[in-house]
Design a protein around this motif. Structure first.
Motif, PDB file in Angstrom:
ATOM      1  N   GLU A 229       0.832  -1.207   0.000  1.00 35.33           N
ATOM      2  CA  GLU A 229       0.000   0.000   0.000  1.00 35.33           C
ATOM      3  C   GLU A 229       0.868   1.259   0.000  1.00 35.33           C
ATOM      4  N   TYR A 230       1.969   1.243   0.739  1.00 33.01           N
ATOM      5  CA  TYR A 230       2.896   2.383   0.736  1.00 33.01           C
ATOM      6  C   TYR A 230       3.407   2.631  -0.683  1.00 33.01           C
ATOM      7  N   ASN A 231       3.798   1.555  -1.370  1.00 32.42           N
ATOM      8  CA  ASN A 231       4.305   1.710  -2.734  1.00 32.42           C
ATOM      9  C   ASN A 231       3.246   2.283  -3.669  1.00 32.42           C
ATOM     10  N   ARG A 232       2.004   1.877  -3.483  1.00 29.76           N
ATOM     11  CA  ARG A 232       0.919   2.411  -4.313  1.00 29.76           C
ATOM     12  C   ARG A 232       0.743   3.910  -4.076  1.00 29.76           C
ATOM     13  N   ARG A 233       0.834   4.325  -2.826  1.00 23.87           N
ATOM     14  CA  ARG A 233       0.641   5.741  -2.517  1.00 23.87           C
ATOM     15  C   ARG A 233       1.804   6.597  -3.016  1.00 23.87           C
ATOM     16  N   HIS A 234       2.984   5.984  -3.113  1.00 26.82           N
ATOM     17  CA  HIS A 234       4.178   6.724  -3.525  1.00 26.82           C
ATOM     18  C   HIS A 234       4.729   6.184  -4.842  1.00 26.82           C
ATOM     19  N   ALA A 235       3.834   5.745  -5.710  1.00 30.18           N
ATOM     20  CA  ALA A 235       4.242   5.072  -6.949  1.00 30.18           C
ATOM     21  C   ALA A 235       5.118   5.950  -7.830  1.00 30.18           C
ATOM     22  N   GLU A 236       4.847   7.242  -7.865  1.00 28.44           N
ATOM     23  CA  GLU A 236       5.623   8.127  -8.742  1.00 28.44           C
ATOM     24  C   GLU A 236       7.095   8.120  -8.366  1.00 28.44           C
ATOM     25  N   ARG A 237       7.381   7.936  -7.075  1.00 28.95           N
ATOM     26  CA  ARG A 237       8.776   7.961  -6.617  1.00 28.95           C
ATOM     27  C   ARG A 237       9.400   6.573  -6.596  1.00 28.95           C
ATOM     28  N   VAL A 238       8.666   5.564  -6.119  1.00 27.23           N
ATOM     29  CA  VAL A 238       9.286   4.240  -5.923  1.00 27.23           C
ATOM     30  C   VAL A 238       8.965   3.251  -7.041  1.00 27.23           C
ATOM     31  N   MET A 239       7.968   3.544  -7.878  1.00 29.05           N
ATOM     32  CA  MET A 239       7.632   2.624  -8.966  1.00 29.05           C
ATOM     33  C   MET A 239       7.517   3.328 -10.312  1.00 29.05           C
ATOM     34  N   PRO A 240       8.467   4.197 -10.663  1.00 28.90           N
ATOM     35  CA  PRO A 240       8.361   4.893 -11.951  1.00 28.90           C
ATOM     36  C   PRO A 240       8.713   4.003 -13.142  1.00 28.90           C
ATOM     37  N   LEU A 241       9.442   2.902 -12.905  1.00 30.02           N
ATOM     38  CA  LEU A 241       9.913   2.060 -13.997  1.00 30.02           C
ATOM     39  C   LEU A 241       9.234   0.701 -14.059  1.00 30.02           C
ATOM     40  N   PHE A 242       8.911   0.136 -12.913  1.00 27.43           N
ATOM     41  CA  PHE A 242       8.296  -1.188 -12.866  1.00 27.43           C
ATOM     42  C   PHE A 242       7.489  -1.327 -11.585  1.00 27.43           C
ATOM     43  N   GLY A 243       6.636  -2.352 -11.565  1.00 26.67           N
ATOM     44  CA  GLY A 243       5.671  -2.487 -10.486  1.00 26.67           C
ATOM     45  C   GLY A 243       6.128  -3.366  -9.343  1.00 26.67           C
ATOM     46  N   GLN A 244       5.159  -4.057  -8.726  1.00 29.40           N
ATOM     47  CA  GLN A 244       5.439  -4.883  -7.555  1.00 29.40           C
ATOM     48  C   GLN A 244       4.700  -6.217  -7.640  1.00 29.40           C
ATOM     49  N   GLU A 245       4.780  -6.845  -8.818  1.00 26.76           N
ATOM     50  CA  GLU A 245       4.045  -8.097  -9.038  1.00 26.76           C
ATOM     51  C   GLU A 245       4.470  -9.202  -8.066  1.00 26.76           C
ATOM     52  N   LEU A 246       5.772  -9.292  -7.780  1.00 35.40           N
ATOM     53  CA  LEU A 246       6.232 -10.344  -6.870  1.00 35.40           C
ATOM     54  C   LEU A 246       5.781 -10.075  -5.433  1.00 35.40           C
ATOM     55  N   PHE A 247       5.758  -8.808  -5.024  1.00 37.14           N
ATOM     56  CA  PHE A 247       5.212  -8.466  -3.715  1.00 37.14           C
ATOM     57  C   PHE A 247       3.767  -8.951  -3.604  1.00 37.14           C
ATOM     58  N   GLU A 248       2.988  -8.674  -4.642  1.00 41.15           N
ATOM     59  CA  GLU A 248       1.570  -9.027  -4.610  1.00 41.15           C
ATOM     60  C   GLU A 248       1.375 -10.549  -4.616  1.00 41.15           C
ATOM     61  N   GLN A 249       2.218 -11.262  -5.365  1.00 44.30           N
ATOM     62  CA  GLN A 249       2.138 -12.721  -5.347  1.00 44.30           C
ATOM     63  C   GLN A 249       2.494 -13.265  -3.967  1.00 44.30           C
ATOM     64  N   ALA A 250       3.534 -12.705  -3.355  1.00 40.51           N
ATOM     65  CA  ALA A 250       3.953 -13.172  -2.033  1.00 40.51           C
ATOM     66  C   ALA A 250       2.883 -12.897  -0.983  1.00 40.51           C
ATOM     67  N   ALA A 251       2.203 -11.757  -1.109  1.00 37.27           N
ATOM     68  CA  ALA A 251       1.166 -11.403  -0.133  1.00 37.27           C
ATOM     69  C   ALA A 251       0.012 -12.389  -0.139  1.00 37.27           C
ATOM     70  N   SER A 252      -0.190 -13.076  -1.263  1.00 38.05           N
ATOM     71  CA  SER A 252      -1.299 -14.028  -1.360  1.00 38.05           C
ATOM     72  C   SER A 252      -0.954 -15.401  -0.805  1.00 38.05           C
ATOM     73  N   ARG A 253       0.314 -15.627  -0.413  1.00 41.35           N
ATOM     74  CA  ARG A 253       0.726 -16.944   0.064  1.00 41.35           C
ATOM     75  C   ARG A 253       0.415 -17.122   1.535  1.00 41.35           C
ATOM     76  N   GLY A 254       0.338 -18.386   1.944  1.00 39.26           N
ATOM     77  CA  GLY A 254       0.094 -18.711   3.342  1.00 39.26           C
ATOM     78  C   GLY A 254       1.385 -18.713   4.146  1.00 39.26           C
ATOM     79  N   GLY A 255       1.331 -19.325   5.319  1.00 36.41           N
ATOM     80  CA  GLY A 255       2.485 -19.351   6.203  1.00 36.41           C
ATOM     81  C   GLY A 255       3.452 -20.468   5.877  1.00 36.41           C
ATOM     82  N   LEU A 256       4.472 -20.592   6.702  1.00 38.79           N
ATOM     83  CA  LEU A 256       5.509 -21.594   6.468  1.00 38.79           C
ATOM     84  C   LEU A 256       5.089 -22.991   6.905  1.00 38.79           C
TER      85      LEU A 256
END
Length: 380
Positions: A229-256
Motif C-alpha cells: 500500500e505504501y508503494n501504491r501511494r508513492h508510486a511516482e517515486r518508488v515505482m516509476p519504472l516497474f511495479g510490484q508483481e512479486l510483492f503481490e504474489q507473495a502477499a497471497s501466500r500462506g504461512g511456512l
C-alpha cells in the motif's frame, strides 16, 4: 565498513520485470566497462565499486545469482558460500533457504581472505550452527598448479547462452586441460526441474521473513500488505519504472506451515542438491562442475527491464551449495565469468581450483569506463 553500495530495488524481488542496478534510493548503477550496459544484480553497487577500484573488497548478498551475476559481468571474483557458513543477521531477507552473504573481489586470494573474516557461527542465525566448524584460513590452501589431476565436469548445456560465451568457455577448458586437469562433459540430470518450486519457496519465505525483519526492527511499515500500500501511494517515486508483481504474489501466500510450501521446499532442495549437483559429481567421480556464469552485460533499458541471457549457477542457489565465479575473458570489451560449483561446504576446494585457473590465465582486465559498448548508444 568503508561505505554502503546501491542495491537493485528490493534485491530484484519486487517486480517480474525489474531493471538491475536501479533503486528508488540511489538511481541507476552502471557497468564500468561500458556505461550503457547493465551491472546485473542485485548486488550491483558492490560489484561496480570493487571493479572500479573504489574499494579493495566488497560483501554482496545472494538468493539466486545476486553475487555471481554482477561479479561476472563486472570482471570480478564472486563467491556464494554454502548457506550457513556466513551469518545473514541484519540482511533484509528473501529466503532463509537460499540467502547468504559472500565476497566480491578482484582476485581469488582476496575472496579467500575476506571469506575467512566473515565466516563463522552467529547465535543470531541458527543456520550457522554447524558451518562454523568448516571455516578457516582459506588463503593458506591457495597454490598454483592445483589443477593437476582435478576432475572437472563441463555443463555443456549452458554453452548455448551465446557463441562468444561458448568459445570463451572452450578456451578456458583447454587451458585447464593443459594444466593437468581432466575435463569431461557432464550434466545435472534434474536441470531446471526445481524452477517452479523455487519460486513458490521464495514467495512464502519472503513474506514470512520480511515481516519478521520489519517487526523486530520496529519499522514504520511492518507487514507486506502495508508495504504494498505504501508503494501504491508513492508510486511516482518508488515505482516509476516497474511495479510490484512479486510483492503481490507473495502477499497471497500462506504461512511456512502450508503443506504446499513444505513439499516445494523439500522437492527443490532434493532436485538441485542430492539428485542434481551431487548426482552429477558422483556419476563421473568429479571434483567440481564448471559452466559459463552468465552472458555478456546487456544494454540498460528501463522500458523493457532486464534482458537476462541465462546462467550456469541456478542449481547451487537452490541447493544452498557454494559457487565461485572467476573472470575468463571478454567479448567486445565486456567481461565474461566461469563458475565453479561444488558440494556443500567445499569452499576451500573451489577457491583452490579457482585460484589455479586465475593464475594460469590472468583473464581480468580493469574497466575502461567507456560510454558505450561497441554498437551501443551512449547514455545521456
Amino acid at each position: 565498513i568503508l561505505g554502503k553500495a546501491n542495491l537493485s530495488e528490493w534485491a530484484n524481488f519486487r517486480s517480474t520485470r525489474s531493471t538491475s542496478g536501479w533503486s528508488s534510493a540511489g538511481g541507476q548503477t552502471r557497468n564500468p566497462y561500458a556505461l550503457d550496459r547493465s551491472p546485473c544484480g542485485s548486488s550491483s553497487g558492490t560489484a561496480v565499486a570493487v571493479a572500479a577500484n573504489l574499494a579493495a573488497v566488497g560483501v554482496g548478498t545472494e538468493t539466486d545469482g545476486s553475487i555471481l551475476c554482477p561479479a561476472a559481468v563486472n570482471g570480478l571474483v564472486g563467491l556464494k558460500p554454502t548457506v550457513g557458513l556466513v551469518s545473514r543477521d541484519g540482511i533484509v531477507p528473501i529466503s532463509h533457504s537460499q540467502d547468504t552473504a559472500g565476497p566480491m573481489t578482484r582476485t581469488v586470494e582476496d575472496a579467500a581472505l575476506l571469506l575467512a573474516a566473515i565466516a563463522g557461527r552467529d547465535a543470531a542465525d541458527p543456520a550457522t550452527a554447524s558451518g562454523h566448524r568448516l571455516a578457516f584460513d582459506y588463503a593458506q590452501r591457495l597454490r598454483e598448479g592445483s589443477l593437476q589431476g582435478v576432475r572437472i565436469g563441463l555443463l555443456r548445456d549452458h554453452l548455448a547462452i551465446s557463441p562468444e560465451v561458448a568459445a570463451a568457455t572452450e578456451r578456458a577448458v583447454e587451458a585447464m586441460r593443459e594444466a593437468g586437469a581432466v575435463v569431461v562433459d557432464a550434466r545435472i540430470p534434474t536441470e531446471g526441474q526445481w524452477n517452479a518450486d523455487e519460486l513458490e519457496v521464495l514467495l512464502h519465505e519472503f513474506k514470512a521473513g520480511l515481516e519478521r525483519y520489519l517487526q523486530q526492527r520496529q519499522a514504520p511499515v511492518r507487514t507486506l500488505e502495508a508495504l504494498i500500500e505504501y508503494n501504491r501511494r508513492h508510486a511516482e517515486r518508488v515505482m516509476p519504472l516497474f511495479g510490484q508483481e512479486l510483492f503481490e504474489q507473495a502477499a497471497s501466500r500462506g504461512g511456512l506451515n502450508a503443506p504446499g510450501y513444505i513439499a516445494a521446499r523439500m522437492r527443490a532442495r532434493r532436485l538441485a542438491g542430492p539428485e542434481g549437483i551431487d548426482a552429477a559429481l558422483r556419476a563421473q567421480h568429479l571434483d567440481v562442475l564448471v559452466a559459463p556464469t552468465t552472458g555478456v552485460a546487456w544494454p540498460i533499458d528501463p522500458a523493457a527491464g532486464d534482458r537476462f541471457p541465462g546462467a550456469g549457477y541456478g542449481a547451487a542457489a537452490v541447493a544452498g551449495y557454494p559457487a565461485l565465479t572467476v573472470p575468463m575473458g571478454h567479448s567486445n570489451g565486456l567481461p565474461l565469468g566461469l563458475v565453479f560449483i561444488g558440494p556443500a561446504w567445499s569452499e576451500a576446494r573451489l577457491l583452490q581450483i579457482g585460484y589455479a585457473y586465475e593464475q594460469l590465465t590472468h583473464a581480468r582486465r580493469p574497466p575502461a569506463f567507456a560510454r558505450t559498448a561497441p554498437g551501443g548508444t551512449p547514455p545521456r
